[in-house]
Every structure is written in C-alpha cells, then in structure tokens.
Scaffold this active site. Structure first.
Site, PDB file in Angstrom:
ATOM      1  N   GLN A   1      -5.141  -1.865   9.370  1.00 18.24           N
ATOM      2  CA  GLN A   1      -4.947  -3.162   8.718  1.00 18.24           C
ATOM      3  C   GLN A   1      -5.514  -4.289   9.581  1.00 18.24           C
ATOM      4  O   GLN A   1      -5.199  -4.393  10.767  1.00 18.24           O
ATOM      5  CB  GLN A   1      -3.446  -3.390   8.435  1.00 18.24           C
ATOM      6  CG  GLN A   1      -3.148  -4.655   7.675  1.00 18.24           C
ATOM      7  CD  GLN A   1      -3.689  -4.633   6.244  1.00 18.24           C
ATOM      8  OE1 GLN A   1      -3.555  -3.643   5.533  1.00 18.24           O
ATOM      9  NE2 GLN A   1      -4.304  -5.728   5.827  1.00 18.24           N
TER      10      GLN A   1
ATOM     11  N   ASP B   1     -11.363   2.277   3.374  1.00 16.87           N
ATOM     12  CA  ASP B   1     -11.599   0.829   3.232  1.00 16.87           C
ATOM     13  C   ASP B   1     -13.073   0.537   2.979  1.00 16.87           C
ATOM     14  O   ASP B   1     -13.431  -0.570   2.566  1.00 16.87           O
ATOM     15  CB  ASP B   1     -11.166   0.088   4.516  1.00 16.87           C
ATOM     16  CG  ASP B   1      -9.809  -0.595   4.366  1.00 16.87           C
ATOM     17  OD1 ASP B   1      -9.370  -0.801   3.209  1.00 16.87           O
ATOM     18  OD2 ASP B   1      -9.193  -0.919   5.398  1.00 16.87           O
TER      19      ASP B   1
ATOM     20  N   LYS C   1       0.842  -1.204   0.000  1.00 14.13           N
ATOM     21  CA  LYS C   1       0.000   0.000   0.000  1.00 14.13           C
ATOM     22  C   LYS C   1       0.878   1.256   0.000  1.00 14.13           C
ATOM     23  O   LYS C   1       0.589   2.229  -0.708  1.00 14.13           O
ATOM     24  CB  LYS C   1      -0.955  -0.020   1.202  1.00 14.13           C
ATOM     25  CG  LYS C   1      -2.090  -1.025   1.005  1.00 14.13           C
ATOM     26  CD  LYS C   1      -2.902  -1.307   2.251  1.00 14.13           C
ATOM     27  CE  LYS C   1      -3.862  -2.476   1.978  1.00 14.13           C
ATOM     28  NZ  LYS C   1      -4.634  -2.903   3.142  1.00 14.13           N
TER      29      LYS C   1
END
Ligand code: NAP
Length: 294
Positions: A97, A120, A53
């Site tokens: 995460q 997200d 990322k």
C-alpha cells in the site's frame, strides 16, 4: 440531468460475478485466490483502503493476508518480506500500500515485486507491456474507469479523451489504456500542471478524466456539453459536521458540472469502489495465471 455512473453498484455486481467464478474454480478442485497486502505505518487513508480491500476479498471468496509494519521498518526488512511473498506459492498476488515512509525507496519496492504477482500493475514490466499492447496486470484505477465506461455503454473508440494528470499510477496508465486499439481506441490528450490553455483542451473532450487531487478544480466552463466526466480525485477535506472530521472531495465541481455533462461519476461512490474491484479481478487473473502462464 446527466446519467449518474454508479461505481458502487457496478463494483458490487462485478464482485458477485467474481465470487461465482471462484466457487466454480473451487468446485473444480482449485485453491481459492489469495491476495496479500503489506501496510506500513498508520496513515488513515491507507488503513481505510486496505480494510476495504480485505472486505472485497471476503465478498469475492478470496483468502487474504494483511501484513503490517511500523513506519520505522527498514527498507531491507520490507524488501525481505516482499522476497518471501514472491516465493510463497500460497500467495497469488500482493500489493504494498502506497504511500510509503520517506526513508523507503518506493520505486525500489515496486521493482522488487515479482511482476507475475504485481496485481497493482505498477511494475515496469506490466507498465511496459500495457504500453505495447501485451497482456498484463493493468493498474486498477484506469482499468476500473474503462470498465465503468463499458458497462454504461459509453463508446470510447474514435472519441476524444482528455486525461488531466500524468501520475504513474493513474494518469499515464489511463492514457495508455484509452489509446490502445484493443482497449479504449480513443484519441487521447494528456494535460498537466504545465499545460497551456488547459480549459480549452478539456472542452474538446468527449470523455474527460480528472486525476489531479485538487478539490473542485474542473468547473462547468471546462466541460463540453454532453461529455462524460470521470472524477478520480479523492482528497480529504476537513468537515466538522462529519463524525470522521472530514469528507472526500473529487477533482470535479459536481454541482456546476453535472448540469452540463452527459454522464458523470460521483465522489464517493464512483471510481473508488471500481479500483478495489479491479484489484480483485487482477488477483483472480493471477490465480488463474491468465497473463503469465507457467
Ligand atoms: P499525483 O501523483 O499527485 O499526480 C497529480 C497529477 O495532477 C500530476 O501529474 C500533476 O501535474 C497534475 N496536476 C496537479 N495540479 C494540477 C493543475 N492545477 N492542473 C493540471 N494538472 C495538475 O496524484 P495521483 O496519485 O494521480 O492521484 C490524483 C487524485 O486521484 C488524488 O486525489 C488521489 O487521491 C486520487 N486517487 C483516487 C483513486 C481512486 O481509486 N478513486 C486512486 C488513485 C488516486 P504535474 O505532473 O505537472 O505535477
């Protein structure tokens, strides 16, 4: 042989397109989009995802900030950092995460993120807005899959799509996205571990999307000839011949399914790179306040 849907090449192309948009924004006096990622602990998979990322941010011309905590971090400490990021005007969007250590309530963490920075797309406001067809951050993996289908000219409207798996981060938002008139506009069935006649349900699919985390589970007898097969699975399987000691295995038995399918994604190099790429697209949208204007 089927069309091989190359997620890696498509993601590289889209990142170049994003980078062009970013340079145009910066030339017009805007700041660079800025993505932050919180990583808790040292899980090997999570380390790789977060590293990729950060690299994707570089490719897109974004700023990125990686915030690390030991896996002993308290829930309160993590929530306090999230609150700080929610109020930090320099950060356009951020992710925590997953997975998180057991002592941290994952849902509490997701709901503590400001939905306007939830790139997200896991916050209930974004999930709910997707379900009723309102603009929002869409979970990156489903969005990446729909984008791949679009870029490969695979029609979804009016076709039968079967999603295998019903997780909150892949299966359910995939169902919603394929169902929405303004997105997939398909006829959608979701199958899971309690589905009867799973094989015959899958064989009905023009587009079969497997997101279960069971290596090689989808075999040729489950696939309608000519169907598009999308493999989301990424399970680490021990492999002594690799320097890492493992290889990534998809949910689709590629060898048997490829000759039957009309189009298919490989693992790796299919859905995975698109997921990260869509996170970049969501971050760009956050910076431009596309979904949630001030
Ligand atoms: P998850 O939360 O474990 O959910 C798995 C789903 O599959 C559940 O709904 C489960 O059904 C269903 N399932 C399990 N075994 C099944 C079976 N034998 N038959 C039918 N359904 C079955 O997993 P996830 O987070 O959605 O991830 C799925 C896979 O995708 C994993 O390999 C993960 O690593 C991968 N993934 C890849 C990306 C990417 O970017 N490539 C992104 C996210 C996830 P029940 O609900 O009935 O238990």
């Amino acid at each position: 042989m089927p069309t091989l849907i190359d997620g890696k090449a498509t993601a590289t192309q889209i990142k170049a397109e994003i980078a062009q948009q970013v340079e145009a924004l910066v030339a017009a006096g805007h700041k660079r989009p800025h993505l932050a990622a919180i990583l808790v602990g040292n899980d090997g998979g999570s380390e790789t995802y977060v590293r990729n990322k950060v690299l994707a941010c570089e490719a897109c011309g974004f700023e990125s900030t990686l915030i690390r905590f030991e896996d002993t971090v308290s829930e309160a400490e993590l929530l306090s950092k999230i609150d700080e990021l929610n109020h930090d005007a320099r950060i356009d969007g951020f992710i925590v995460q997953l997975p998180l250590p057991r002592h941290i309530d994952r849902q509490k963490v997701i709901e503590s993120i400001d939905h306007r920075k939830d790139v997200d797309g896991f916050h209930p406001i974004n999930v709910g807005r997707l379900a009723i067809g309102l603009p929002c951050f869409i979970s990156a993996t489903p969005l990446g899959i729909l984008t791949l289908l679009r870029r490969y000219g695979i029609t979804t409207a009016g076709r039968k799509c079967v999603v295998v798996g019903r997780s909150n981060i892949v299966g359910k938002p995939m169902v919603q996205l394929m169902l929405q008139k303004e997105h997939g506009n398909a006829t959608v069935t979701c199958v899971h571990s309690h589905t009867k006649n799973l094989t015959s349900e899958c064989r009905e699919a023009d587009i079969l999307i497997a997101a279960i985390g069971r290596p090689g589970y989808i075999t040729a007898d489950m696939v309608k000839p000519g169907a598009t097969v999308i493999d989301v699975g990424t399970t680490r399987v021990p492999d002594a011949s690799r320097p890492s000691g493992f290889r990534l295995s998809g949910d689709v038995d590629f060898e048997s399914v490829a000759p039957v399918a009309g189009a298919i994604t490989p693992v790796p190099g299919g859905v995975g790179p698109m997921t990260i790429c869509m996170l970049m697209l969501n971050t760009l949208a956050a910076a431009q306040k596309t979904y949630y204007p001030d």
